[in-house]
Design an enzyme around this catalytic site. Structure first.
Site, short mmCIF file in Angstrom:
data_model
loop_
_atom_site.label_atom_id
_atom_site.label_comp_id
_atom_site.label_asym_id
_atom_site.label_seq_id
_atom_site.Cartn_x
_atom_site.Cartn_y
_atom_site.Cartn_z
CB CYS B 66 -0.92 0.01 1.21
SG CYS B 66 -0.06 0.29 2.76
CB CYS B 69 6.60 0.36 4.44
SG CYS B 69 5.77 -0.81 5.54
CB CYS B 164 3.06 -6.55 3.53
SG CYS B 164 1.48 -5.84 3.98
CB CYS B 202 1.00 -2.90 9.58
SG CYS B 202 0.05 -2.51 8.11
CG HIS B 251 1.49 -6.80 29.00
ND1 HIS B 251 0.37 -6.06 29.28
CD2 HIS B 251 1.54 -7.77 29.94
CE1 HIS B 251 -0.22 -6.57 30.36
NE2 HIS B 251 0.47 -7.59 30.78
CB CYS B 254 2.52 -1.04 28.35
SG CYS B 254 1.09 0.04 28.15
CB CYS B 279 -4.71 -1.46 31.65
SG CYS B 279 -4.49 -2.97 30.71
CB CYS B 285 -4.62 -3.92 24.84
SG CYS B 285 -2.92 -3.44 24.55
CB CYS B 294 5.50 0.16 19.87
SG CYS B 294 5.39 -0.75 18.32
CB CYS B 306 -1.02 2.00 19.27
SG CYS B 306 -0.31 1.83 17.63
CB CYS B 313 -1.15 -2.91 21.04
SG CYS B 313 -0.19 -4.03 20.00
CB CYS B 316 0.39 -3.97 13.30
SG CYS B 316 1.67 -2.78 13.75
S1 SF4 Z 1 -2.65 -1.17 27.64
FE1 SF4 Z 1 -2.11 -3.12 26.65
S2 SF4 Z 1 0.12 -3.26 26.68
FE2 SF4 Z 1 -0.51 -1.64 28.12
S3 SF4 Z 1 -0.65 -2.72 30.10
FE3 SF4 Z 1 -2.69 -2.75 29.22
S4 SF4 Z 1 -2.76 -4.73 28.12
FE4 SF4 Z 1 -0.61 -4.29 28.52
S1 SF4 Z 2 -0.49 -1.92 16.89
FE1 SF4 Z 2 0.94 -2.60 18.49
S2 SF4 Z 2 2.69 -3.43 17.37
FE2 SF4 Z 2 1.52 -2.16 15.93
S3 SF4 Z 2 2.45 -0.13 16.06
FE3 SF4 Z 2 0.75 -0.13 17.52
S4 SF4 Z 2 1.68 -0.73 19.48
FE4 SF4 Z 2 3.17 -1.26 17.86
#
Ligand code: SF4
Ligand code: SF4
Ligand code: HEM
Ligand code: HEM
Ligand code: HEM
Lengths: 219, 400
Positions: B66, B69, B164, B202, B251, B254, B279, B285, B294, B306, B313, B316
């Site tokens: 697409c 990237c 991809c 992605c 996680h 995070c 959370c 998530c 990330c 994200c 999340c 991806c």
């Molecule tokens: S938001 Fe998602 S990554 Fe962050 S603590 Fe909660 S479950 Fe884990």
């Molecule tokens: S969806 Fe998850 S793996 Fe993808 S960019 Fe967001 S936090 Fe990172």
């Protein structure tokens, strides 16, 4: 039927291992359900801590039970105080031969008389033996998810294999392993439902024995 | 020294980057590469020395892509430090943004590959489209597969940018009519041994391309003969991903993890819990199942990512991430049978479990009623006098 139940049927160490196993399963299931979906707030740390504590209890207890089978003697038949090494009573005994079909017929009400049984009936033995791989499967899939062990080659290999199975050619992903671990809980719950039912359907004497170590029947 | 230095920092200044900002950036690259902060000046020196030199030939091939990237890597609105590092690459072919068109473009590709055989980097973006014998993707009268077959064996290394390229990405989601797959899988099938560095998500995060370019080209990951060194290979995990980027779960790093442990969750968007930044686990998530950094590196010039911006999340960075991550707002992936149900349909794993469990309990209840009716409860029926098998044998007159 109306067996007499003697303490030799379940010597004290096995009463303890059964109790510990039951408690471990109870807490692992409750905490597991919560981890799967936290239906009320405020409990995740406790649930995970509980899970991580009892998971070790569970596998240490199972290992102990297996070792004890080679050490402790237990009654080799219902209605008797005559003992053999426990492992012999777990594996098929002479009285189990040719009895698979009669047992199935009996459970399906196609046979009136109670089939001749050894220490346990054929299906019962299969079910009890199956608890070993079943518990190890829970442990293995669990350690595949557990942060400190999830990247060990031994567990990563399983994670990849299961991911491939779920995706047709995937690779790194923990989601399929989580689902499998979760489903194994259901397998255990299903075993437990059938087990509790079969153990108690005639009367509660077997439960009095395995939990309270109380003999019953005339003796 | 002054002359070149000034040129370099002038160049930075033109892009709105201060010397301080640049050193800080080099520090973060060092951290990402698992090096100590004291390596930052070394990295800065290497980038400075190489800047603008078009040191290393590269081609950027697009599969079923697409172009997200490319967009992500080019960051065309704010050219910045990342751009300067990427300029070290002499990108002789990149469909999306190159000047040349038509046959000239093609010539650039093949000449680069010929002239630098074994010493250029092939960046691959997008899905490898194997469907209809590769005809699901045609470029310049050829299938996309032909381009890979001709170019990849000559490259020193392939860098697969974005999910991809890594494993087929969202194009590969069931039922995958285009036969999408990843470049490493395709090369393996074809017996092409060029090493592949996989950079999923992605789109791809440009910081990761930068880290790889610095590690591979400036810190000796690829030697003078264009061979990928053991040192670089040892940094890749079994899926070809640099483990310093993809070695821990989201996680684990995070900022909302404290809320997770406290059991402080967002159950509904628009709720007060959401406003408090709790959370996002119950709203799907996938951070616990996704391994990328990330939360540390973040996105858009380290602005946010994200979860920080309030979205769960969606995983991806995972392999087969759409099938594994959808429904994106649900806790678990839904399960279909074969490819049926994998999109939209399918069943919650919990529903399947509850149905199986319920069926067994129901069957046992019915059995129990039968036991009662058959009068087996209490003492139970009499035990058979002889095994059926023995009774039959006795009838036939045989022994045991
Ligand atoms: S938001 Fe998602 S990554 Fe962050 S603590 Fe909660 S479950 Fe884990
Ligand atoms: S969806 Fe998850 S793996 Fe993808 S960019 Fe967001 S936090 Fe990172
Ligand atoms: C030694 C055995 C076991 C180990 C090592 C283990 C380990 C784990 C781990 C690490 C998790 C993930 C927790 C998290 O990361 O937050 C988990 C989740 C879970 N466990 Fe276990 N466990 C074991 C046994 C069991 C048993 C016996 C059951 C149930 C009978 C069970 C049910 C669950 C469930 C339902 C989840 C939630 C899965 C999900 O929905 O994501 N576990 N377990
Ligand atoms: C409420 C829960 C349970 C009850 C009432 C119960 C009851 C019993 C009874 C009565 C026996 C003796 C059977 C006999 O002598 O014929 C027994 C044995 C056994 N149970 Fe359970 N049980 C429970 C839970 C479980 C669970 C959760 C497991 C494992 C997952 C389990 C595994 C076993 C095994 C392996 C044996 C054989 C005992 C041995 O030799 O160690 N039980 N149980
Ligand atoms: C209903 C009874 C109790 C409750 C609800 C309670 C609750 C707590 C809580 C919430 C913490 C902070 C834990 C943390 O966030 O890390 C704590 C810490 C602590 N509690 Fe308790 N506690 C109780 C009884 C006791 C008793 C009876 C003792 C000892 C005789 C005790 C000794 C401690 C100690 C030593 C700490 C660590 C304090 C520190 O070093 O900061 N607690 N307790």
């Amino acid at each position: 039927m109306a067996h007499k139940l003697y303490r030799e049927a379940h010597p004290m160490p096995f009463v303890l291992t059964h109790w510990i196993n039951l408690l471990a399963m109870f807490f692992l299931t409750l905490s597991g359900f919560y981890i799967h979906f936290p239906i009320f707030p405020g409990f995740m740390g406790v649930a995970r801590g509980t899970h991580f504590f009892w998971m070790f209890v569970l596998i240490i207890n199972l290992t102990l039970r297996i070792v004890l089978a080679f050490v402790v003697k237990s009654a080799n038949m219902p209605d008797t105080r005559e003992v053999d090494l426990d492992i012999k009573n777990w594996l098929p005994q002479a009285a189990n031969r040719h009895q698979m079909i009669p047992w199935i017929k009996y459970y399906l009400f196609l046979k009136k008389d109670h089939p001749i049984s050894a220490k346990y009936g054929v299906l019962q033995k299969i079910a009890y033996l199956a608890t070993i791989p079943m518990t190890f499967a829970a442990a293995y899939t669990g350690f595949c998810l557990w942060g400190p062990t999830s990247d060990w080659g031994f567990f990563l290999a399983g994670t990849t294999w299961v991911a491939d199975l779920f995706n047709a050619g995937g690779g790194a992903s923990l989601m399929p392993m989580r689902i499998l671990h979760y489903w194994i809980m259901w397998v255990i719950l299903i075993f437990t439902a059938a087990h509790v039912y079969l153990a108690n359907i005639y009367n509660f004497a077997p439960s009095k024995m395995i939990f309270a170590w109380k003999e019953s029947g005339d003796h | 020294m002054a002359h070149e230095d000034r040129a370099f920092y002038d160049q930075l200044a033109e892009r709105g980057v201060t010397r301080r900002g640049f050193l800080k950036f080099c520090g973060s690259v060092a951290a990402m590469l698992g090096l100590s902060e004291t390596m930052a000046p070394t990295i800065a020196g290497a980038v400075e020395a190489a800047a603008g030199s078009k040191l290393y030939p590269a081609v950027w091939l697009n599969g079923g892509a697409c172009t997200g990237c490319t967009e992500s890597a080019a960051q065309s609105t704010y050219p910045d430090i990342a751009q300067i590092v990427l300029d070290i690459l002499s990108l002789n072919y990149i469909e999306t943004v190159m000047m040349a068109t038509g046959e000239d473009a093609d010539k650039a590709l093949y000449q680069t590959a010929e002239a630098n055989a074994g010493k250029f980097i092939m960046i691959y973006e997008g899905t490898v489209m194997t469907g209809l014998e590769g005809n699901t993707l045609r470029v310049a009268g050829k299938t996309g597969l032909q381009f890979i077959d001709e170019i990849a064996p000559k490259a020193a290394a392939v860098v697969a940018v974005g999910s991809c390229a890594v494993d087929g990405g969202w194009v590969k989601a069931a039922p995958n009519p285009a036969g999408g797959t990843g470049i490493s899988m395709y090369l393996k099938e074809k017996g092409i041994a060029t090493p592949v560095i996989n950079l999923p998500t992605c789109p791809v995060n440009p910081e990761w391309i930068v880290a790889i370019v610095i590690d591979a080209l400036l810190l000796g990951g690829i030697d003078e003969n264009g061979k990928v060194t053991e040192g670089l290979v040892s940094k890749l995990d079994q899926f070809g991903r640099p483990s310093f980027i993809f070695g821990q779960t989201i996680h684990d790093n995070c900022p909302r993890r404290g809320h997770f442990e406290n059991g402080e969750f967002v159950y509904q968007f628009g709720s007060p819990e959401e406003a408090k930044g709790y959370c996002l686990y119950p709203v799907g998530c996938k951070g616990p199942q996704t391994q990328t950094n990330c939360p540390i590196v973040r996105w858009n010039n380290q602005t946010s990512w994200c979860v920080e911006s309030g979205a769960p999340c969606i995983g991806c960075g995972n392999f087969n991430w759409v099938d594994n991550g959808a429904p994106f707002l649900g806790r678990m992936r839904k399960i279909g049978i074969g490819s049926v149900g994998a999109q939209g349909g399918g069943w919650e794993p919990g529903v399947l479990g509850a149905i199986a469990g319920g069926a067994v309990v129901g069957a046992l209840a019915v059995h129990g009623v039968g036991m009662k009716a058959a009068g087996r409860i209490g003492e139970g029926p009499a035990t058979e006098p002889m095994k059926e098998y023995d009774a039959k044998r006795a009838k036939k007159g045989g022994g045991n």
